[in-house]
Motif scaffolding. Structure first.
Motif, PDB file in Angstrom:
ATOM      1  N   TRP A   1      -7.080  14.000 -21.340  1.00  0.00           N
ATOM      2  CA  TRP A   1      -8.535  14.092 -21.343  1.00  0.00           C
ATOM      3  C   TRP A   1      -8.977  15.489 -20.957  1.00  0.00           C
ATOM      4  O   TRP A   1      -8.151  16.341 -20.626  1.00  0.00           O
ATOM      5  CB  TRP A   1      -9.130  13.063 -20.379  1.00  0.00           C
ATOM      6  N   ALA A   2     -10.285  15.719 -20.989  1.00  0.00           N
ATOM      7  CA  ALA A   2     -10.878  16.974 -20.510  1.00  0.00           C
ATOM      8  C   ALA A   2     -12.308  16.681 -20.096  1.00  0.00           C
ATOM      9  O   ALA A   2     -12.962  15.801 -20.654  1.00  0.00           O
ATOM     10  CB  ALA A   2     -10.853  18.044 -21.593  1.00  0.00           C
ATOM     11  N   SER A   3     -12.799  17.412 -19.121  1.00  0.00           N
ATOM     12  CA  SER A   3     -14.156  17.165 -18.631  1.00  0.00           C
ATOM     13  C   SER A   3     -15.208  17.465 -19.691  1.00  0.00           C
ATOM     14  O   SER A   3     -16.279  16.875 -19.686  1.00  0.00           O
ATOM     15  CB  SER A   3     -14.426  17.990 -17.371  1.00  0.00           C
ATOM     16  N   TYR A   4     -14.920  18.346 -20.634  1.00  0.00           N
ATOM     17  CA  TYR A   4     -15.875  18.679 -21.696  1.00  0.00           C
ATOM     18  C   TYR A   4     -15.893  17.654 -22.828  1.00  0.00           C
ATOM     19  O   TYR A   4     -16.742  17.723 -23.716  1.00  0.00           O
ATOM     20  CB  TYR A   4     -15.601  20.074 -22.258  1.00  0.00           C
ATOM     21  N   ASP A   5     -14.971  16.701 -22.825  1.00  0.00           N
ATOM     22  CA  ASP A   5     -14.914  15.651 -23.839  1.00  0.00           C
ATOM     23  C   ASP A   5     -15.334  14.339 -23.185  1.00  0.00           C
ATOM     24  O   ASP A   5     -14.533  13.672 -22.528  1.00  0.00           O
ATOM     25  CB  ASP A   5     -13.493  15.556 -24.400  1.00  0.00           C
ATOM     26  N   ALA A   6     -16.599  13.971 -23.353  1.00  0.00           N
ATOM     27  CA  ALA A   6     -17.171  12.818 -22.649  1.00  0.00           C
ATOM     28  C   ALA A   6     -16.416  11.522 -22.935  1.00  0.00           C
ATOM     29  O   ALA A   6     -16.160  10.737 -22.019  1.00  0.00           O
ATOM     30  CB  ALA A   6     -18.639  12.659 -23.010  1.00  0.00           C
ATOM     31  N   THR A   7     -16.040  11.298 -24.177  1.00  0.00           N
ATOM     32  CA  THR A   7     -15.351  10.048 -24.542  1.00  0.00           C
ATOM     33  C   THR A   7     -14.019   9.922 -23.809  1.00  0.00           C
ATOM     34  O   THR A   7     -13.711   8.876 -23.239  1.00  0.00           O
ATOM     35  CB  THR A   7     -15.131   9.988 -26.065  1.00  0.00           C
ATOM     36  N   SER A   8     -13.226  10.984 -23.827  1.00  0.00           N
ATOM     37  CA  SER A   8     -11.917  10.926 -23.175  1.00  0.00           C
ATOM     38  C   SER A   8     -12.067  10.811 -21.664  1.00  0.00           C
ATOM     39  O   SER A   8     -11.283  10.137 -20.998  1.00  0.00           O
ATOM     40  CB  SER A   8     -11.075  12.156 -23.525  1.00  0.00           C
ATOM     41  N   ARG A   9     -13.092  11.443 -21.125  1.00  0.00           N
ATOM     42  CA  ARG A   9     -13.310  11.408 -19.675  1.00  0.00           C
ATOM     43  C   ARG A   9     -13.688  10.002 -19.208  1.00  0.00           C
ATOM     44  O   ARG A   9     -13.156   9.499 -18.223  1.00  0.00           O
ATOM     45  CB  ARG A   9     -14.400  12.401 -19.300  1.00  0.00           C
ATOM     46  N   VAL A  10     -14.592   9.353 -19.933  1.00  0.00           N
ATOM     47  CA  VAL A  10     -15.004   7.984 -19.585  1.00  0.00           C
ATOM     48  C   VAL A  10     -13.816   7.031 -19.704  1.00  0.00           C
ATOM     49  O   VAL A  10     -13.575   6.190 -18.836  1.00  0.00           O
ATOM     50  CB  VAL A  10     -16.175   7.531 -20.484  1.00  0.00           C
TER      51      VAL A  10
ATOM     52  N   SER B   1      -5.498  16.526 -17.545  1.00  0.00           N
ATOM     53  CA  SER B   1      -6.725  17.150 -18.023  1.00  0.00           C
ATOM     54  C   SER B   1      -6.395  18.495 -18.653  1.00  0.00           C
ATOM     55  O   SER B   1      -5.539  19.223 -18.159  1.00  0.00           O
ATOM     56  CB  SER B   1      -7.690  17.363 -16.856  1.00  0.00           C
ATOM     57  N   PHE B   2      -7.093  18.820 -19.733  1.00  0.00           N
ATOM     58  CA  PHE B   2      -6.895  20.097 -20.411  1.00  0.00           C
ATOM     59  C   PHE B   2      -8.059  21.047 -20.164  1.00  0.00           C
ATOM     60  O   PHE B   2      -8.435  21.827 -21.026  1.00  0.00           O
ATOM     61  CB  PHE B   2      -6.668  19.875 -21.908  1.00  0.00           C
TER      62      PHE B   2
END
Length: 164
Positions: free
Chosen positions: A65-74, A95-96
């Motif tokens: 995931w990454a914090s800038y990718d909302a879907t992956s973060r959720v 996280s990337f």
């Protein structure tokens, strides 16, 4: 005139074939399929890889995931909450984010309490990003005790059904 048009098409077709032969091979997310052994996970070019095996009868959930990718973060936050209820699974969260400070803030905001949570600051240039074919989006992999992929891109409900 017709001869020059024919030659134009011949040259066009020939140049198309040449350009196709020089295209780079791209690894897609579909290259890792269920039943394959998961690639070694090396973060930040460290010499030692992370152990993807969880022990006999246990599972490993590998979440990217990454914090800038909302879907992956959720999805990562929901999965991390789901695994708290089970002893038979360990979760490795990667996280990337390019900055560790951004990663730490996201982990704090999302309430992720995992002993194996990492940040890969090299992002798309990292070995892990390339080995897992993440250029088409982040995802997760459920591995058996031998590190073999048994499911991909699970949500919390699907994970729960695998574990019950």
């Amino acid at each position: 005139m017709i001869k020059s048009v024919k030659w134009f098409f011949v040259v066009l077709i020939f140049s198309s074939f040449i350009s196709f032969s020089f295209e780079e091979e791209r690894v897609s997310a579909e290259t890792l399929t269920v039943g394959e052994k998961a690639p070694e996970l090396v973060l930040c070019n460290q010499t030692q890889s992370l152990d993807l095996r969880a022990g006999d009868g246990k599972y490993t959930l590998l979440s990217f995931w990454a914090s800038y990718d909302a879907t992956s973060r959720v999805k990562n936050a929901a999965l991390s909450k789901e695994v708290r209820d089970y002893d038979r699974i360990k979760m490795i969260s990667v996280s990337f984010d390019h900055y560790a400070s951004v990663y730490r803030q996201a982990v704090k905001q999302d309430g992720i309490q995992l002993p194996e949570s990492y940040v890969e600051t090299e992002g798309a240039n990292s070995k892990a990003f390339q080995a897992y074919g993440l250029e088409n989006g982040f995802g997760n992999y459920l591995l058996d005790s031998n590190g073999v992929i048994i499911a991909k891109n699970l949500d919390a409900e699907e994970l729960s059904s695998y574990l019950n």
